[in-house]
Design an enzyme around this catalytic site. Structure first.
Site, PDB file in Angstrom:
ATOM      1  NE  ARG A   6      -3.884   8.387  -8.484  1.00 40.95           N
ATOM      2  CZ  ARG A   6      -4.564   7.984  -7.412  1.00 40.95           C
ATOM      3  NH1 ARG A   6      -3.922   7.590  -6.338  1.00 40.95           N
ATOM      4  NH2 ARG A   6      -5.878   7.964  -7.407  1.00 40.95           N
ATOM      5  CG  ASP A  33      -6.235   7.853   6.700  1.00 40.15           C
ATOM      6  OD1 ASP A  33      -6.488   8.050   7.892  1.00 40.15           O
ATOM      7  OD2 ASP A  33      -6.391   8.726   5.844  1.00 40.15           O
ATOM      8  CD  GLU A  75      -3.185   0.380   0.408  1.00 41.16           C
ATOM      9  OE1 GLU A  75      -2.744   1.285  -0.320  1.00 41.16           O
ATOM     10  OE2 GLU A  75      -4.402   0.191   0.572  1.00 41.16           O
TER      11      GLU A  75
END
Ligand code: PRP
Length: 180
Positions: A164, A102, A98
């Site tokens: 990104r 969070d 990942e």
């Protein structure tokens, strides 16, 4: 684009050092074992691409694309699989890769899902971790860098689909998301 970036939180050099360190650890821990890396899209693909090239052991890899059922139900932890992996992971070791952990809801769901598929183990490797945001307890076996609860972009992480591609982990200028 530069105006939207508040600053660099974790530099590309620091990320690189951590990726090398994690690559060494994972190569040692899975030596002689049948390992499948499962990158979690979209955010996880940048880290996966870097991490797998630091592994000195043979590995298989695949990608899974997930999405939570919208903001209102995110706390339910229900995750929709948009694209599943093609590989059979039975009797193999799975490492979920990942970009960030969070609340932990996505990985809790994915860990439980993969455990139904008969693997030898299911562990987690994340580039970044925001432990202060956790809603569910989840073991993160391989963690790159712990970060504070800030809106971060870059190194695979997005804001409204953008940023990104930034090589560093940056903070987004509050004026960008305050506009909405
Ligand atoms: C991010 C990240 C994790 C998830 C972590 O994905 O890549 O999959 O959120 O959050 P949690 O611990 O609260 O579940 P996101 O939903 O932003 O999708 P994306 O990777 O496609 O941008």
């Amino acid at each position: 684009m530069q105006n939207d970036i508040e600053g660099i939180l974790v530099s590309r050099d620091t990320i690189r050092e951590k990726v090398i360190e994690l690559g060494k650890r994972i190569s040692k821990d899975y030596e002689g074992k049948d390992l499948v890396l499962v990158g979690v899209l979209k955010g996880g693909f940048v880290f996966l691409a870097d991490l797998m090239r630091e592994l000195s052991i043979p590995v298989d890899m695949d990608l899974i694309s997930v999405s939570s059922y919208g903001a209102s139900t995110k706390s339910s932890g229900v995750v929709r699989i948009i694209k599943d992996i093609d590989i059979n992971v039975a009797n193999k070791h799975v490492l979920l890769v990942e970009d960030i952990v969070d609340t932990g809801l996505t990985l809790k769901y994915l860990k439980e899902l993969f455990y139904t598929r008969g693997p030898l183990s299911v562990k987690v490797c994340t580039a970044f971790d925001k432990p202060s945001r956790r809603k569910v307890e989840i073991e993160v076996e391989y963690c790159g860098i712990e970060i504070p609860d800030k809106f971060v972009i870059g190194y695979g992480l997005d804001y409204a689909g953008k940023y990104r591609n930034l090589p560093d982990l940056c903070t987004l200028s509050p004026k960008v998301y305050m506009k909405e």
